[in-house]
Design an enzyme around this catalytic site. Structure first.
Site: not given
Ligand code: FRU
Length: 534
Positions: A59-62, A118, A242, A333
């Site tokens: 998994w990857m996000n920002d 984060f 955010e 999201w």
């Protein structure tokens, strides 16, 4: 509001899943979970982007810590080293010397104990203001990130921390004095730091998500921070705020640069779920002041598609280059954890340059694909003027088809109601990119693009207003295995979408409905894979 409610609010609104993920102790003698591929990784899996950055697996996000240093673009990102959904957040790392050919570098800043890592930013500390430099070797790089502490099952805290590298980004050490900045509100995250030369100091923008505020701090050493000012609530406040970023972008056709404050919104964005908004203004070293009329026009959307979030600019791009560069998490999201890819999940958008252009008397943020991508172009195919429709014509006989393509097409809508392109077309599926004359808008319709049923909100048609003053619409489209990015009228409007078509759906066609339209010119290229030589 109690800590519990705010933490729960964060959980609910941010869609980040369970916050109380147990810390994982790392055993240095065995390979980390990230080093063991859980499935065979080929980079040729059906939905694997061929010219967008993806991690090998998981998994990857920002995007995090985008920074240029000594000829190398660094790309860090939110990463779960242990699985294909959100959790165990750590910073993973990749590098490229051309913004295109990414090399995976592994986990740079890992989760430890009850502290997840984060989002945040990275800077090059040329003057060794933080004192991490060793006196020889490259200038220290410093990452400024949010430490997300799980205190108990129902309480968390977020504070800002540092990690540094004195070997050009290869190895990272967490600062022993962490955290360096805390706040009574436990939801306090996503520090974005840059060097403000006129004041010889570091500036940080950071979000108070549930208060819809961006705070601005200053520091001379990256360790001691003082609050200077606040911005917000303003614009879109239908979700939490955010990943703010304050930076300067070139004003097209001038030598000037314009301050921009970009702030993310989740949910409540223009295409549903998460997305980005921006404010143009001025910055005097202390306070960001929006332009006159800016707040009345807000919210102003960075991208009108659903899959553009958590964008941050590259720090330290050389002045001789002059561009403002950024990329975003190409996901949402609302459904991001359900998209049907394995053994990795999520991609970053193509890198884009950001500019200000005055359109219809109002300055506006516009985006263009970076020129570096042109090195991936195969032999060009060019179509000259032709009438389109009513109806649709395949471009297979013109030699245009594929799953990784760049297309630039210019249309005169004439008496057609809609005109444009269908891409990733098969017998029963297609993604439509077009212009709608009735609403004077560009749109992407992915309702029939392939697999759409993994989440109820995925199937969508999204549109962006555009003015066709000279009666022409220009669409610059990047199609990859599982995405479509559309830059309309030289980036005046941008729409970014994920799609999940069948591999055999590789057709491209031109269409006009409700009348006929004119194709002025079309250029198309197949794009080479950036993973080809691995
Ligand atoms: C945005 C975000 C950030 C946070 C990170 C956690 O997508 O929610 O606010 O730092 O993701 O993974």
């Amino acid at each position: 509001m109690s800590l519990l409610v705010r933490a729960a609010g964060f959980l609910l609104v941010s869609g980040l899943g369970l916050l109380a993920v147990a810390g994982c102790g790392t055993d240095s003698s065995s390979p980390s979970p990230d080093e063991q591929d859980t499935e065979q990784v080929t980079f040729d899996e059906p939905f694997r982007p061929q010219f967008h950055y993806t991690p090998r697996q998981h998994w990857m996000n920002d995007p995090n810590g985008l920074v240029y240093h000594d000829g190398t673009y660094h790309l860090f990102h939110q990463y779960n080293p242990e699985g294909n959904t959100w959790g165990h957040m750590s910073w993973n790392h990749a590098t490229a010397d051309d913004l295109v050919h990414w090399q995976h570098q592994g986990v740079a800043i890992p989760e430890e104990g009850n502290e997840m890592i984060f989002s945040g930013s990275a800077v090059v500390d040329e003057n060794n203001t933080a004192g991490f430099g060793t006196g020889n070797g490259p200038a220290p790089m410093v990452a400024i990130y949010t430490s997300h502490y799980t205190i108990s099952d129902d309480s968390i805290n977020q504070a800002q921390s540092l990690a540094y590298s004195t070997d050009g980004g290869e190895t990272w050490t967490k600062y022993e004095g962490n955290p360096v900045l805390d706040h009574p509100d436990p939801d306090f995250r996503d520090p974005n730091v840059f060097w403000y030369a006129p004041g010889e100091k570091w500036i940080m923008t950071i979000a108070l998500p549930t208060q819809h505020k961006v705070q601005l701090y200053e520091s001379t050493n990256l360790k001691d921070w003082s609050l200077m000012s606040e911005f917000g609530p303003a614009g879109g406040t239908g979700g939490i705020w955010e990943c703010p970023a304050l930076f300067q972008v070139p004003v097209e056709g001038t030598d000037r640069r314009q301050w921009v404050l970009q702030v993310d919104l989740n949910p409540g964005s223009i295409a549903g779920g998460s997305g980005g908004q921006y404010f143009l203004g001025s910055f005097d070293g202390t306070t960001f002041t929006p332009r006159e009329g800016e707040l009345e026009r807000a919210p102003r959307w960075v991208d009108y598609g659903p899959d553009f979030y958590a964008v941050i600019p590259w720090n330290n791009v050389p002045e001789s280059d002059g561009r403002a560069l950024w990329l975003a998490w190409m996901n949402n999201w609302e459904y991001g954890e359900s998209i049907p890819t394995s053994p990795w999940r999520s991609a970053q958008t193509i890198p884009r340059s950001v500019h200000v252009r005055t359109i219809d008397g109002t300055p506006r943020l516009v985006q263009r694909p970076v020129e570096e991508l042109q090195q991936l172009r195969e032999t060009p195919v060019q179509l000259q003027e032709r009438t389109i429709g009513p109806g649709s014509t395949s471009l297979a006989d013109d030699g245009i088809s594929g799953r990784a393509l760049e297309i630039v097409a210019e249309f005169e809508p004439r008496d057609a109601e809609t005109v444009g392109l269908a891409v990733r077309e098969g017998e029963t599926e297609r993604t439509i990119v077009g212009y709608d004359a009735e609403t004077d808008s560009v749109f992407v319709d992915r309702r029939n693009s392939g697999t759409v049923d993994f989440h109820e909100s995925f199937a969508s048609r999204d549109a962006a207003p555009i003015s066709t003053r000279d009666g022409r619409v220009r669409l610059h489209v990047f199609v990859d295995r599982s995405s479509v990015e559309v830059f309309a009228n030289d980036g005046a409007r941008v729409l970014t979408h994920r799609i999940f078509p069948r591999p055999q759906s590789d057709g491209v066609s031109l269409f006009a409905e409700g009348g006929s339209a004119q194709l002025v010119r079309l250029d198309a290229w197949s794009l080479r894979s950036i993973w080809a030589n691995r």
